[in-house]
Design a protein around this motif. Structure first.
Motif, PDB file in Angstrom:
ATOM      1  N   VAL A  76     -33.114 -66.687  79.785  1.00  9.38           N
ATOM      2  CA  VAL A  76     -33.569 -67.152  78.727  1.00  9.38           C
ATOM      3  C   VAL A  76     -34.118 -65.650  78.341  1.00  9.38           C
ATOM      4  CG1 VAL A  76     -35.218 -68.311  77.406  1.00  9.38           C
ATOM      5  CG2 VAL A  76     -33.429 -69.313  78.917  1.00  9.38           C
ATOM      6  N   TYR A  77     -34.177 -65.324  76.920  1.00  9.39           N
ATOM      7  CA  TYR A  77     -35.115 -64.337  76.141  1.00  9.39           C
ATOM      8  C   TYR A  77     -35.565 -64.788  75.295  1.00  9.39           C
ATOM      9  CZ  TYR A  77     -32.433 -60.572  78.770  1.00  9.39           C
ATOM     10  OH  TYR A  77     -32.033 -59.816  79.816  1.00  9.39           O
ATOM     11  N   ARG A  78     -36.997 -64.973  75.175  1.00 11.48           N
ATOM     12  CA  ARG A  78     -37.863 -65.645  74.068  1.00 11.48           C
ATOM     13  C   ARG A  78     -38.463 -63.973  73.279  1.00 11.48           C
ATOM     14  NH1 ARG A  78     -39.492 -70.328  75.168  1.00 11.48           N
ATOM     15  NH2 ARG A  78     -38.988 -71.361  77.124  1.00 11.48           N
ATOM     16  N   ASN A 137     -21.089 -65.314  75.348  1.00 12.30           N
ATOM     17  CA  ASN A 137     -21.555 -66.502  75.921  1.00 12.30           C
ATOM     18  C   ASN A 137     -23.113 -66.894  75.713  1.00 12.30           C
ATOM     19  OD1 ASN A 137     -21.364 -69.000  77.053  1.00 12.30           O
ATOM     20  ND2 ASN A 137     -20.660 -68.206  79.195  1.00 12.30           N
ATOM     21  N   LEU A 138     -23.381 -67.205  74.564  1.00 14.75           N
ATOM     22  CA  LEU A 138     -24.699 -67.081  74.203  1.00 14.75           C
ATOM     23  C   LEU A 138     -25.052 -68.569  73.801  1.00 14.75           C
ATOM     24  CD1 LEU A 138     -25.413 -63.634  72.538  1.00 14.75           C
ATOM     25  CD2 LEU A 138     -25.699 -64.005  75.028  1.00 14.75           C
ATOM     26  N   ASN A 144     -35.723 -68.257  67.921  1.00 11.05           N
ATOM     27  CA  ASN A 144     -35.631 -66.939  68.738  1.00 11.05           C
ATOM     28  C   ASN A 144     -35.666 -66.987  70.154  1.00 11.05           C
ATOM     29  OD1 ASN A 144     -35.894 -65.864  65.948  1.00 11.05           O
ATOM     30  ND2 ASN A 144     -37.505 -64.977  66.384  1.00 11.05           N
ATOM     31  N   VAL A 145     -35.125 -67.895  70.667  1.00  8.72           N
ATOM     32  CA  VAL A 145     -35.057 -68.214  72.191  1.00  8.72           C
ATOM     33  C   VAL A 145     -33.300 -68.532  72.514  1.00  8.72           C
ATOM     34  CG1 VAL A 145     -35.538 -69.640  74.167  1.00  8.72           C
ATOM     35  CG2 VAL A 145     -37.267 -69.502  72.220  1.00  8.72           C
ATOM     36  N   VAL A 146     -33.108 -67.259  73.093  1.00 10.25           N
ATOM     37  CA  VAL A 146     -31.645 -66.946  73.515  1.00 10.25           C
ATOM     38  C   VAL A 146     -31.376 -67.322  74.789  1.00 10.25           C
ATOM     39  CG1 VAL A 146     -29.797 -65.484  73.316  1.00 10.25           C
ATOM     40  CG2 VAL A 146     -31.692 -65.356  71.517  1.00 10.25           C
ATOM     41  N   LEU A 147     -30.513 -68.085  75.075  1.00 10.27           N
ATOM     42  CA  LEU A 147     -29.871 -68.439  76.516  1.00 10.27           C
ATOM     43  C   LEU A 147     -28.480 -67.590  76.616  1.00 10.27           C
ATOM     44  CD1 LEU A 147     -29.933 -69.888  79.221  1.00 10.27           C
ATOM     45  CD2 LEU A 147     -28.518 -71.710  78.034  1.00 10.27           C
ATOM     46  N   VAL A 148     -28.539 -66.615  77.789  1.00 11.56           N
ATOM     47  CA  VAL A 148     -27.427 -65.896  78.230  1.00 11.56           C
ATOM     48  C   VAL A 148     -26.745 -66.535  79.320  1.00 11.56           C
ATOM     49  CG1 VAL A 148     -26.489 -63.719  78.778  1.00 11.56           C
ATOM     50  CG2 VAL A 148     -28.493 -63.832  77.311  1.00 11.56           C
TER      51      VAL A 148
END
Length: 261
Positions: A76-78, A137-138, A144-148
């Motif tokens: 996860v990228y915040r 695949n996101l 603005n919270v992204v799950l890869v």
């Protein structure tokens, strides 16, 4: 817009006294007409609709964002809004694994360019397996919270390509899009007028015997404004939104002409 809709109708719709106000101010609302139209029509309806199909395409470097691993394969990228021009992410396109300057993966890391070095780079690339350079695949979990998903490891310098919402001050609109956007606003305003004052006018005629005449005739002519708005949005504005954004327009043209990314 003020040339398309008579001003008395605009004032009757947007400048009427607020019956829900408290105290002595309940009979008068000093808010400017332009501000009321902007907040209730543009910000309340047009911009949210435009953000569904448009926005601004950006590429965000995530080297300064600390990843949070939620499992062995998901991270996860915040993303702070300082990296997104203080806007919210609307759609995710793909995540690129680095800038392509790693020796032995995609490119020959060199400081200068020459025909010899370009040839050497081509030889190296011809002996490499097809690299996995990006993933789509996101998932956008929240603002603005992204799950890869499904990645064994992540590089230190990934880049996220995404679409962020339009500027609240409409600075993202190109001058060539002004006419198309103004027509969208006019149709939305007409629909707002019909929905908010057509029934009260009928009640005024029934209870007070008021003869509204031409005023009511014009408002009744806006009965199909929302259908026109929806049609114009789907048939015209979706195309305008792509050409309005320079990055999206550039990629669109490259796809049509077979150009390189």
């Amino acid at each position: 817009m003020k040339m398309a809709i008579p001003r008395p109708i605009l004032e009757r719709t947007f400048m009427k006294p607020d019956p829900y106000a408290i105290g002595t101010r309940s009979s008068y609302n000093p808010t400017a007409l332009d501000f009321r139209i902007r907040t209730q029509v543009i910000e309340g309806n047009v911009l949210p609709d435009c953000n569904l199909v448009g926005g601004t395409e950006v590429t965000i470097p995530l080297v300064s964002v600390v990843p949070q691993w939620v499992s062995d394969y998901n991270v996860v990228y915040r993303i702070p809004k300082s990296l997104t021009q203080n806007r919210s992410i609307l759609r995710l396109l793909h995540l690129t694994f680095g800038d392509g300057g790693v020796v032995g993966s995609m490119n020959l890391a060199i400081q200068g360019r020459s025909a010899l070095m370009d040839g050497a780079q081509g030889v190296l690339q011809s002996h490499l397996p097809i690299p996995i350079v990006s993933t789509a695949n996101l998932e956008l979990l929240s603002e603005n919270v992204v799950l890869v998903k499904d990645n064994i490891t992540m590089p230190g310098n990934p880049f996220l390509r995404c679409v962020v919402e339009g500027d609240s001050e409409l600075n993202h609109l190109q001058p060539t899009s002004y006419k198309a956007f103004s027509k969208l606003v006019v149709l939305s305003t007409k629909a707002y007028i019909f929905n908010h004052i057509s029934i009260p006018m009928d009640q005024a005629e029934l209870s007070g015997g008021m003869a509204l005449g031409r005023f009511k005739e014009i408002v009744d002519g806006y009965s199909d404004a929302y259908e026109q708005y929806e049609q114009y949005f789907e048939e015209t504005w979706r195309k305008v939104a792509i050409f309005n954004d320079p990055e999206a327009n550039k990629r669109h043209l490259k796809l049509l002409t077979g150009g390189r990314w």
